[in-house]
Design a protein around this motif. Structure first.
Motif, mmCIF file in Angstrom:
data_model
loop_
_atom_site.group_PDB
_atom_site.id
_atom_site.type_symbol
_atom_site.label_atom_id
_atom_site.label_comp_id
_atom_site.label_asym_id
_atom_site.label_seq_id
_atom_site.Cartn_x
_atom_site.Cartn_y
_atom_site.Cartn_z
ATOM 1 N N ASP A 196 -34.144 -2.472 9.440
ATOM 2 C CA ASP A 196 -34.671 -3.159 10.664
ATOM 3 C C ASP A 196 -33.241 -4.348 10.669
ATOM 4 O O ASP A 196 -32.972 -4.771 11.618
ATOM 5 N N LEU A 197 -32.755 -5.132 8.969
ATOM 6 C CA LEU A 197 -32.615 -5.950 8.801
ATOM 7 C C LEU A 197 -32.008 -5.982 7.503
ATOM 8 O O LEU A 197 -32.201 -5.344 6.591
ATOM 9 N N LEU A 198 -30.573 -6.213 7.802
ATOM 10 C CA LEU A 198 -30.383 -6.416 6.215
ATOM 11 C C LEU A 198 -29.681 -8.260 6.123
ATOM 12 O O LEU A 198 -29.388 -8.599 6.803
ATOM 13 N N LEU A 199 -29.973 -8.860 4.941
ATOM 14 C CA LEU A 199 -30.224 -9.616 4.219
ATOM 15 C C LEU A 199 -28.974 -9.967 3.318
ATOM 16 O O LEU A 199 -29.437 -9.681 2.559
ATOM 17 N N LEU A 200 -28.376 -10.479 2.901
ATOM 18 C CA LEU A 200 -27.287 -11.065 1.622
ATOM 19 C C LEU A 200 -27.130 -12.235 0.774
ATOM 20 O O LEU A 200 -27.986 -13.354 1.827
ATOM 21 N N GLY A 201 -27.199 -12.279 -0.618
ATOM 22 C CA GLY A 201 -27.352 -13.840 -0.726
ATOM 23 C C GLY A 201 -26.682 -13.446 -2.292
ATOM 24 O O GLY A 201 -25.945 -12.151 -3.016
ATOM 25 N N GLY A 202 -27.277 -14.383 -3.073
ATOM 26 C CA GLY A 202 -25.888 -14.237 -4.559
ATOM 27 C C GLY A 202 -25.292 -15.165 -4.633
ATOM 28 O O GLY A 202 -24.558 -15.644 -3.649
ATOM 29 N N ARG A 203 -24.781 -15.555 -5.809
ATOM 30 C CA ARG A 203 -23.882 -16.426 -5.731
ATOM 31 C C ARG A 203 -22.514 -16.464 -5.129
ATOM 32 O O ARG A 203 -21.084 -17.302 -4.091
ATOM 33 N N THR A 204 -22.017 -15.362 -5.404
ATOM 34 C CA THR A 204 -20.813 -14.828 -4.645
ATOM 35 C C THR A 204 -20.624 -14.307 -3.010
ATOM 36 O O THR A 204 -19.421 -14.797 -2.810
ATOM 37 N N ILE A 205 -21.581 -14.096 -2.986
ATOM 38 C CA ILE A 205 -21.907 -14.243 -0.650
ATOM 39 C C ILE A 205 -21.902 -15.561 -1.377
ATOM 40 O O ILE A 205 -21.285 -16.066 0.253
ATOM 41 N N ALA A 206 -22.529 -15.972 -1.599
ATOM 42 C CA ALA A 206 -22.170 -17.685 -1.564
ATOM 43 C C ALA A 206 -21.162 -19.222 -1.123
ATOM 44 O O ALA A 206 -21.339 -19.489 -0.112
ATOM 45 N N ALA A 207 -20.669 -18.146 -2.211
ATOM 46 C CA ALA A 207 -19.199 -18.686 -1.876
ATOM 47 C C ALA A 207 -18.128 -18.652 -1.119
ATOM 48 O O ALA A 207 -16.473 -18.809 -0.705
ATOM 49 N N ALA A 208 -18.345 -17.449 0.151
ATOM 50 C CA ALA A 208 -17.449 -17.376 1.171
ATOM 51 C C ALA A 208 -18.010 -16.224 2.546
ATOM 52 O O ALA A 208 -18.502 -14.953 2.136
ATOM 53 N N PRO A 209 -19.595 -16.650 2.275
ATOM 54 C CA PRO A 209 -21.221 -16.462 3.724
ATOM 55 C C PRO A 209 -20.075 -15.562 4.701
ATOM 56 O O PRO A 209 -20.959 -14.293 4.788
ATOM 57 N N ASP A 210 -19.246 -17.163 5.291
ATOM 58 C CA ASP A 210 -18.944 -15.313 6.687
ATOM 59 C C ASP A 210 -17.783 -14.560 6.438
ATOM 60 O O ASP A 210 -18.143 -13.365 7.589
ATOM 61 N N ALA A 211 -17.417 -14.650 5.331
ATOM 62 C CA ALA A 211 -16.187 -13.044 5.153
ATOM 63 C C ALA A 211 -17.473 -11.914 4.766
ATOM 64 O O ALA A 211 -16.976 -11.102 5.291
ATOM 65 N N PHE A 212 -17.970 -12.193 3.988
ATOM 66 C CA PHE A 212 -19.563 -11.013 3.896
ATOM 67 C C PHE A 212 -19.893 -10.401 4.839
ATOM 68 O O PHE A 212 -20.495 -9.689 5.479
ATOM 69 N N VAL A 213 -20.800 -11.706 5.265
ATOM 70 C CA VAL A 213 -21.454 -10.982 6.621
ATOM 71 C C VAL A 213 -20.440 -10.710 7.896
ATOM 72 O O VAL A 213 -20.778 -9.174 8.318
ATOM 73 N N GLU A 214 -19.533 -10.848 8.041
ATOM 74 C CA GLU A 214 -19.279 -10.286 8.872
ATOM 75 C C GLU A 214 -18.005 -8.614 8.815
ATOM 76 O O GLU A 214 -18.072 -7.743 9.464
ATOM 77 N N GLY A 215 -17.666 -9.279 7.198
ATOM 78 C CA GLY A 215 -17.415 -7.758 6.927
ATOM 79 C C GLY A 215 -18.621 -6.509 6.943
ATOM 80 O O GLY A 215 -17.971 -5.218 7.036
ATOM 81 N N VAL A 216 -19.390 -6.599 6.419
ATOM 82 C CA VAL A 216 -20.311 -5.569 6.828
ATOM 83 C C VAL A 216 -20.982 -4.840 7.702
ATOM 84 O O VAL A 216 -20.889 -4.782 8.207
ATOM 85 N N ALA A 217 -21.248 -6.383 8.154
ATOM 86 C CA ALA A 217 -21.904 -6.707 10.057
ATOM 87 C C ALA A 217 -20.592 -5.130 10.510
ATOM 88 O O ALA A 217 -21.096 -4.072 10.568
ATOM 89 N N GLY A 218 -19.258 -5.743 10.086
ATOM 90 C CA GLY A 218 -18.380 -4.465 10.872
ATOM 91 C C GLY A 218 -18.063 -3.301 10.621
ATOM 92 O O GLY A 218 -17.985 -2.299 11.422
ATOM 93 N N VAL A 219 -18.637 -3.022 9.188
ATOM 94 C CA VAL A 219 -18.645 -1.568 8.677
ATOM 95 C C VAL A 219 -19.853 -1.254 9.364
ATOM 96 O O VAL A 219 -19.620 0.551 9.538
ATOM 97 N N LEU A 220 -20.619 -1.630 9.440
ATOM 98 C CA LEU A 220 -22.011 -1.227 9.936
ATOM 99 C C LEU A 220 -21.818 -0.810 11.595
ATOM 100 O O LEU A 220 -22.304 0.242 11.889
ATOM 101 N N ALA A 221 -21.058 -1.712 12.571
ATOM 102 C CA ALA A 221 -20.758 -1.414 13.229
ATOM 103 C C ALA A 221 -20.037 -0.094 13.702
ATOM 104 O O ALA A 221 -20.088 0.435 14.305
ATOM 105 N N ASP A 222 -19.163 -0.155 13.360
ATOM 106 C CA ASP A 222 -18.603 1.352 13.310
ATOM 107 C C ASP A 222 -18.592 2.270 12.589
ATOM 108 O O ASP A 222 -18.660 3.961 13.535
ATOM 109 N N HIS A 223 -19.649 2.490 11.382
ATOM 110 C CA HIS A 223 -20.485 3.775 10.939
ATOM 111 C C HIS A 223 -21.160 3.996 12.352
ATOM 112 O O HIS A 223 -21.579 4.505 12.271
ATOM 113 N N ALA A 224 -22.430 3.004 13.329
ATOM 114 C CA ALA A 224 -23.354 2.818 14.189
ATOM 115 C C ALA A 224 -22.038 4.048 14.743
ATOM 116 O O ALA A 224 -23.104 4.823 16.044
#
Length: 404
Positions: free
Chosen positions: A336-364
């Motif tokens: 139902d949901l993907l949650l992202l964490g960890g210090r590498t993601i915390a250093a650029a949270p918007d880039a990772f959330v948007e990047g992962v969401a974009g790939v999921l949208a293309d895949h869907a």
């Protein structure tokens, strides 16, 4: 029969404690407790009397009744018990002390080399754990026992809370000085670190990049040194447990990208560890057969590709690779949901959330999936999310939430 009766009592007490915790400072009446648990009013009265006697519950005032005298409402006393949460990372050690409500009342964070050897690492965990307990719960004059187990109040609170020690044996919470000198129950120490490992027996396997840990009985080694129950689990499982206890519902995945990459899986509301605690070794799925070598021995693992992209400053590529792996996971489990964490993601949270969401949208879109796409969010908890989850390894079972 006696053991079964004790189990039933512990289960019923956990039900009551969980409702007290959920009610917050406003509290809940005994009548409401009976209605929501299905227990008889007499059973609820006995349980709450024991909880009040041991200091885990207290009156929170009175509430108007539809008939008869006003009802007394009860609340949980968060400061009556605590658990230590340890996040043992490859290069850092974070220790938190959490009360029964999960609130952090003490914290320490120091550099650490996981490759420095068992003696050095275990010594650091013991030192920082005793330090954070001493600072937060040292009692009058700040004095604390050199071993956390000194001054244990006996078995009554253990039977009441159903605390489990190493190997699942009942163990008494340990007494430490609390406010006003009153003893508070220290339920134990939860330790979360990279896998693979054996959660049931607390034994490490070949931790990626640190094969020398293979077969080390970390749980028992720490329990001997600290004199208190210890539970060991993977960092991603601990973080996922904290998210489930904190209110995330349904089936979701927590993807942790820090010094390594892993996943914590919650399926149907419960943490999924697998038969050998092997579930969630997400970072070592191969997505490029001729890719760069990974410390695990394979080539082209998601972890290796992500960390290589980060090392050369290409956050967008790291997010894209993570998104490809996440899409595989979503397709496999239909979560139902993907949650992202960890210090590498915390250093650029918007880039990772948007990047992962974009790939999921293309895949869907390619798969012709329904319009309702799997949401991607930043996990709450920040830098201490795993350490808080480690504390929940001890706290959650008290409230009947061991699996989430």
């Amino acid at each position: 029969m006696g053991a079964n009766l004790l189990g039933v009592r512990s289960h019923n007490t956990a039900l009551v404690l969980d409702l007290l915790r959920c009610a917050g400072p406003d509290g809940i009446s005994r009548l409401e407790l009976a209605e929501r648990t299905g227990l008889t009013p007499q059973a609820v009265s006995k349980i709450t009397a024991r909880l009040r006697e041991e200091g885990f519950a207290a009156e929170a005032g009175r509430r108007a009744s539809t008939g008869g005298k006003p009802r007394t409402v009860l609340r949980l006393v968060p400061e009556a018990g605590h658990a230590v949460g340890v996040h043992l990372d490859r290069d850092e050690l974070r220790v938190v002390l959490a009360d029964l409500d999960g609130g952090v009342v003490g914290e320490r964070c120091v550099p650490l080399d996981l490759g420095a050897g068992a003696e050095a690492v275990v010594g650091a965990v013991v030192r920082e754990t005793e330090g954070v307990v001493s600072e937060a719960l040292g009692g009058p004059g700040g004095r604390a026992a050199s071993r956390l187990g000194v001054g244990a109040p006996g078995g009554r609170a253990a039977a009441l809370l159903g605390v489990g020690g190493p190997g699942g044996r009942a163990a008494a919470p340990h007494g430490v000085g609390g406010p006003g000198g009153r003893a508070a129950a220290l339920l134990g120490v939860g330790v979360a670190l990279p896998g693979p490992l054996d959660h049931v027996h607390g034994v490490l396997h070949r931790v990626t990049g640190f094969p020398e840990w293979d077969g080390f009985p970390l749980r028992d080694a720490l329990a001997r040194r600290l004199g208190t129950p210890v539970v060991v689990d993977k960092d991603t499982n601990a973080a996922a447990l904290a998210l489930a206890v904190g209110g995330e519902r349904g089936s979701f995945a927590y993807l942790h990208l820090g010094t390594g990459l892993g996943a914590g899986l919650v399926i149907g509301g419960s943490v999924h560890r697998g038969a050998r605690t092997g579930a969630g070794e997400f970072g070592h799925q191969v997505v490029q057969l001729d890719g760069p070598p990974c410390p695990c021995g394979n080539r082209g693992c998601v972890e290796a590709l992500c960390l290589a992209a980060i090392a050369r400053g290409d956050v967008a590529e790291a997010a894209r690779v993570l998104g490809v792996a996440a899409a595989n996971l979503v397709g496999l489990l239909d979560i139902d949901l993907l949650l992202l964490g960890g210090r590498t993601i915390a250093a650029a949270p918007d880039a990772f959330v948007e990047g992962v969401a974009g790939v999921l949208a293309d895949h869907a879109e390619r798969e012709g999936a329904p319009v309702e796409r799997v949401p991607v969010r930043l996990a709450p908890g920040g830098a201490r999310g795993v350490a808080e989850g480690a504390a929940q390894l001890l706290l959650a079972p008290v409230f009947g939430r061991a699996g989430g």
